[in-house]
Design an enzyme around this catalytic site. Structure first.
Site, PDB file in Angstrom:
ATOM      1  N   ASP A  31       0.876  -1.162   0.000  1.00 54.86           N
ATOM      2  CA  ASP A  31       0.000   0.000   0.000  1.00 54.86           C
ATOM      3  C   ASP A  31       0.920   1.221   0.000  1.00 54.86           C
ATOM      4  O   ASP A  31       2.090   1.118   0.375  1.00 54.86           O
ATOM      5  CB  ASP A  31      -0.880  -0.035   1.252  1.00 54.86           C
ATOM      6  CG  ASP A  31      -1.786   1.171   1.371  1.00 54.86           C
ATOM      7  OD1 ASP A  31      -2.319   1.623   0.334  1.00 54.86           O
ATOM      8  OD2 ASP A  31      -1.947   1.668   2.494  1.00 54.86           O
TER       9      ASP A  31
ATOM     10  N   ASP B 287       0.122   5.012   1.105  1.00 55.97           N
ATOM     11  CA  ASP B 287       0.011   5.877   2.285  1.00 55.97           C
ATOM     12  C   ASP B 287      -0.036   5.043   3.559  1.00 55.97           C
ATOM     13  O   ASP B 287      -0.936   4.231   3.741  1.00 55.97           O
ATOM     14  CB  ASP B 287      -1.231   6.761   2.176  1.00 55.97           C
ATOM     15  CG  ASP B 287      -1.197   7.640   0.935  1.00 55.97           C
ATOM     16  OD1 ASP B 287      -0.142   8.242   0.671  1.00 55.97           O
ATOM     17  OD2 ASP B 287      -2.221   7.707   0.229  1.00 55.97           O
TER      18      ASP B 287
END
Length: 172
Positions: A9, A11
């Site tokens: 991922d 952020d």
């Protein structure tokens, strides 16, 4: 032969999550991300980023802003001798097939790169990441979050250095 992948991922895993990051000056890499990526590159994993970017649909920033930040991020990885094979992003709000927790982005990578999902890893910072990984049949799901989250289908660590130490101890 199918290839193993490390899915990340963005952020909260690659960069510190400051909510709707789209400017280079707001982008700050998380401690340990480069070491973690190099570790898996040395073990012949392909590296992918799968990121929800609803700030585009909400009008907070343009898709071109996202791509500019991606270019910067990829150049910074390249300076560390790290090749990210592809970035997948969902610019939509709820209801589409690509937005995590649905598996659309991950399954697209599987099809495009002939990936061995059972021997792949997904590292995310939210339960929606873990659910997406489960929905895509990814074998190892890792949550990096200082707050304890409930779930029995993933492992949880406080930071990327803990994750790297875990894999080194297992010699994966």
């Amino acid at each position: 032969m199918k290839t193993k992948a490390l899915f990340l991922d963005r952020d909260g895993v690659i960069n510190i999550d400051k909510k709707y990051v789209y400017k280079i000056e707001d982008f700050e890499f998380c401690d340990g991300i480069f070491e973690l990526c190099r570790y898996f590159l040395a073990r012949n994993y392909l590296l992918f980023i799968a990121t929800n970017q609803s700030g585009i649909a909400r009008g907070y920033y343009k898709e071109s802003d996202f791509f500019k930040l991606c270019d910067y991020m990829l150049k910074e990885f390249a300076k560390q001798d790290i090749k990210i094979d592809k970035i997948y992003h969902c610019p939509h709000l709820e209801g589409c097939e690509c937005r995590k927790p649905k598996a659309g982005m991950l399954l697209k990578a599987k099809d495009e790169f002939d990936l061995d999902m059972k021997n792949s890893i997904f590292i995310g910072d939210n339960l929606s990441d873990m659910q997406a990984g489960l929905n895509a049949d990814i074998g190892t799901l890792i949550l990096v979050n200082e707050e304890k989250k409930e779930g029995d289908f993933f492992r949880q660590f406080k930071n990327l250095k803990e994750i790297l130490n875990f894999f080194k101890e297992k010699d994966i």
